[in-house]
Enzyme design. Structure first.
Site, PDB file in Angstrom:
ATOM      1  N   SER A 288       0.833  -1.200   0.000  1.00 33.69           N
ATOM      2  CA  SER A 288       0.000   0.000   0.000  1.00 33.69           C
ATOM      3  C   SER A 288       0.861   1.240   0.000  1.00 33.69           C
ATOM      4  O   SER A 288       2.031   1.202   0.398  1.00 33.69           O
ATOM      5  CB  SER A 288      -0.887   0.023   1.248  1.00 33.69           C
ATOM      6  OG  SER A 288      -0.125   0.370   2.397  1.00 33.69           O
ATOM      7  N   ASP A 289       0.291   2.357  -0.467  1.00 35.85           N
ATOM      8  CA  ASP A 289       0.933   3.636  -0.191  1.00 35.85           C
ATOM      9  C   ASP A 289       0.864   3.846   1.317  1.00 35.85           C
ATOM     10  O   ASP A 289       0.068   3.215   2.023  1.00 35.85           O
ATOM     11  CB  ASP A 289       0.229   4.755  -0.959  1.00 35.85           C
ATOM     12  CG  ASP A 289       1.149   5.943  -1.233  1.00 35.85           C
ATOM     13  OD1 ASP A 289       2.179   6.062  -0.542  1.00 35.85           O
ATOM     14  OD2 ASP A 289       0.854   6.724  -2.142  1.00 35.85           O
ATOM     15  N   TRP A 290       1.672   4.753   1.821  1.00 40.80           N
ATOM     16  CA  TRP A 290       1.900   4.814   3.260  1.00 40.80           C
ATOM     17  C   TRP A 290       0.798   5.558   4.024  1.00 40.80           C
ATOM     18  O   TRP A 290       0.313   6.602   3.573  1.00 40.80           O
ATOM     19  CB  TRP A 290       3.247   5.461   3.530  1.00 40.80           C
ATOM     20  CG  TRP A 290       4.388   4.528   3.201  1.00 40.80           C
ATOM     21  CD1 TRP A 290       4.455   3.621   2.187  1.00 40.80           C
ATOM     22  CD2 TRP A 290       5.610   4.405   3.911  1.00 40.80           C
ATOM     23  NE1 TRP A 290       5.636   2.951   2.216  1.00 40.80           N
ATOM     24  CE2 TRP A 290       6.377   3.410   3.256  1.00 40.80           C
ATOM     25  CE3 TRP A 290       6.153   5.044   5.025  1.00 40.80           C
ATOM     26  CZ2 TRP A 290       7.653   3.032   3.707  1.00 40.80           C
ATOM     27  CZ3 TRP A 290       7.419   4.680   5.454  1.00 40.80           C
ATOM     28  CH2 TRP A 290       8.153   3.680   4.800  1.00 40.80           C
TER      29      TRP A 290
END
Length: 738
Positions: A288-290
């Protein structure tokens, strides 16, 4: 009075909390062990594991894991205390930490150790290359491979084996704040440049991560915007470059924050499983993006998101165990996700290294010179009336350098791609160093326009340096709360309000340029800048982008003719913003259409100010003798297109030969033309080279949503070849697929 005391008390309380936070971080920073070395786990596993061997080991390891250990492979390891330590590292010690996740000492499973990008390894004292958009302007795949090679070496020297800096989001509109992180507006060009970066990085056993999958092209609404798109547009415009990355065996894919057709990309099964794994056979892992890249753990598992970064917000026992018990997800799904993660890590840590990766590699002399070469080859000469450039140092006694940015050491935005090189050669310093006392350099920061006019008036020639800074465009660092409007978020960067220079810079040029016609305007920014409010007042315009740590030296070398400019625009700059796709920074939902950039300008017959692929040189290049090796092809064939290119000038130069295909006979709606090949060639004065570019028939297919398949039409096609997408620059021929 009571209200004032209350406000003061709140401020004091906040300051105390910050001090305590940083003090705690300082204690943690000095006590926490450095990030583990993934290569130290080599001793536990055979060298150079094959895919089948790594997969077999991964299956066995998964079978030995507890549920909590499996989640340890599916989540980043950061906690509140780690964040405190990390911030202290940055703010107090100016050291950028490597983020390690997924280590399992009991089972001898290595971690991945993460660093970001894409303009260099995001650690202290590493090389700062020009931003990716600038490198896209080189149109040089071999040079981009060298950049990837340097980044891979520096990542390993810094202790990282996972690089998150391969941004291949499509530039749908030049106002996008993170345009600087990607390579341009065309899927073919974007994919080819991205693959070169991936290949360069991964040869050093560093896992590359291609991001942000998919349809991420608005910054300030990235946490909430819902993108609707028809199937042909999705497949033909927004996914081809990601498919190229998968075909190049990229180790990892990072999902985007935004929604796609109503579902967040990080938990979108159609994107992550149906397309990425079932159709494209992607075998790496998806992260995932953070922080806000996953909103629902159960949906994430069902979609096929393997890792939640940088900490466990939703992939937790509390959220996933009840879902397993109720049958919403299965332990088999969990096991398969962990298997992919472990298998990929094993493949990379067991590969034999070809060299040692010592601290001396970081910002080495070799890499600094590479950064200089990239900066030189990325700058695009947009205008050069009467051959005003190059300047002659022997013919001027004074050079005025005007503009605040000329003496600024920023190299782009300060978000996840922010770099921290050992030094930066500013535009002013580069020109001062080039002069070395042979002519006077007069600097004026341009904040007072009358002062700038006076500086320009008394100089023999003038270099204006105007444009953008990290405060104006870039990653929008905010609270991430989708309920808070962008104007009320904290942070900097974001999308541009328009494509023009900021009002002060425009006024500076319009007021100062008339006093001295011997001027060049140097533009700084991560994307296209419209010039038509002032461009008739100057003979020369140079787009320098954010040119990295060696940018000032590169600028001087270009302006004084030590280097012949060869950059070409990787985007279209319109005469009117209305000629581009609709763009709005603060928006809840948007539809992405089939056309954008040069395909939209072609379709609506709007002439751009500067076309896609355009860039001038101090040389002139003539095209002739267009040849096709065949005029009739089968769908399995490859066409070879050849053309003679002659440097008719007096200076050695490089030319980007661009090949476009036309679809005027199609039975379905297609763009007027599409880029399908490019080569950069170096030619000496009066030299002619025959440049050959292959075109596979399968790469001319369109996606038929009715049958869910790609189809190549049996019809006559046009082939166009030349020095830009401008019709006047193109030679034409025809061929048939039957």
């Amino acid at each position: 009075m009571r209200k004032i005391f209350k406000i003061i008390a709140i401020i004091i309380g906040v300051l105390i909390l910050i001090v305590l936070f940083l003090a705690g971080g300082l204690i943690l920073y000095t006590s926490v062990a450095p990030s583990p070395d993934p290569k130290s786990y080599n001793e536990y596993w055979p060298e150079n594991l094959t895919y089948a061997e790594a997969d077999e080991i991964a299956v066995d390891l998964v079978s030995q894991m507890t549920f909590e250990e499996k989640l340890g492979q599916m989540t980043g390891d950061m906690s509140f205390l780690d964040i405190a330590s990390g911030l202290t590292s940055v703010l107090v010690f100016e050291k950028i930490p490597i983020v390690a996740s997924g280590e399992n000492e009991r089972l001898n499973i290595p971690p991945f150790t993460f660093t970001d990008g894409p303009r260099g390894v995001v650690v202290t004292e590493a090389t700062a290359f020009p931003v990716a958009m600038a490198r896209g302007a080189t149109w040089d795949r071999d040079l981009e491979f060298q950049v990837g090679d340097a980044i891979g070496k520096e990542a390993r020297a810094a202790g990282a084996n996972y690089f998150g800096g391969v941004c291949i989001n499509l530039l749908r509109h030049p106002a996008w704040g993170r345009a600087q992180e990607t390579f341009g507006e065309d899927p073919w060009h974007l994919g080819k440049m991205g693959v070169s970066l991936i290949n360069g990085v991964q040869q050093h056993n560093v896992m590359a991560c291609a991001k942000h999958y998919a349809l991420n092209s608005i910054e300030e609404s990235r946490f909430k915007v819902d993108v609707s798109v028809d199937e042909r547009t999705l497949r033909e415009v927004y996914l081809p470059h990601f498919k190229m990355a998968v075909d190049a065996d990229v180790a990892s894919i990072m999902s985007a924050y935004n929604k796609v057709r109503g579902e967040f990309a990080g938990q979108n099964r159609y994107l992550l499983t149906d397309i990425l794994r079932n159709e494209w056979n992607f075998e790496g892992f998806v992260t995932s993006d953070w922080l806000f890249g996953l909103r629902d753990g159960v949906k994430g598992v069902n979609a096929g998101l393997d890792i939640e970064m940088p900490l466990d917000q939703h992939y937790t026992p509390e959220e996933l165990k009840p879902a397993i018990e109720s049958g919403e997800i299965s332990i088999d799904q969990i096991d398969e996700m962990v298997r992919r993660v472990v298998r990929t890590k094993l493949l990379y840590i067991t590969n034999t290294d070809t060299q040692e990766y010592t601290d001396e590699i970081l910002a080495s002399e070799e890499h600094q010179q590479l950064a200089l070469e990239v900066a030189e080859k990325s700058m695009v000469l947009l205008k050069n009336d009467d051959d005003f450039l190059p300047l002659s140092a022997g013919e001027i006694e004074s050079l005025a350098v005007i503009g605040e940015i000329a003496d600024s050491d920023h190299t782009g935005d300060r978000g996840s791609s922010g770099t921290h090189p050992p030094y930066i050669i500013t535009m002013l310093k580069g020109l001062q160093d080039y002069s070395n006392g042979s002519f006077e350099v007069i600097f004026d920061d341009g904040t007072d326009i009358e002062s700038a006019r006076q500086a320009a008036e008394r100089a023999d020639a003038v270099v204006y340096v105007v444009g953008y800074k990290s405060e104006d465009e870039g990653e929008y660092i905010t609270s991430g709360d989708p309920e808070v409007a962008p104007e009320n978020q904290w942070g900097e960067g974001g999308d541009r309000p328009n494509l023009f220079l900021k009002p002060h810079d425009q006024n500076l040029l319009m007021e100062s340029l008339p006093v001295n016609q011997n001027s060049v305007v140097t533009l700084i920014g991560g994307s296209g800048i419209m010039t038509n409010t002032w461009d008739q007042l100057t003979p020369s315009i140079l787009m320098a982008w954010y040119p990295g740590m060696m940018g000032g030296e590169a600028l001087a070398n270009i302006l004084f003719g030590k280097v012949n400019p060869s950059g070409k625009l990787p985007l279209s700059i319109p005469k009117d913003e209305e000629h581009l796709s609709f763009f709005q920074a603060d928006i809840d939902s948007i539809h992405y259409g089939y056309y954008h950039g040069y395909t939209l300008l072609d379709k609506e017959n709007n002439e751009p100010a500067y076309p896609f692929g355009f860039g001038l040189s101090y040389s002139n290049f003539e095209y002739s003798n267009l040849q096709l090796d065949k005029t009739r092809l089968a769908e399995s064939d490859t066409l070879l297109v050849s053309v003679d290119v002659t440097n008719t000038g007096e200076m050695t130069g490089e030319e980007v030969v661009q090949l476009y295909i036309g679809f005027e006979n199609s039975m379905v709606e297609r763009p007027v033309k599409l880029l399908r090949g490019f080569e950069k060639e170096r030619l000496n004065p009066r030299q002619t080279k025959t440049v050959s570019i292959p075109v596979a028939a399968k790469d001319l297919a369109w996606y038929n949503p009715d049958v869910k398949a790609w189809e190549v039409e049996n019809m006559q096609y046009s082939v166009f070849i030349g020095g830009s997408s401008n019709w006047e620059a193109l030679l034409q021929s025809d061929f048939t697929i039957q």
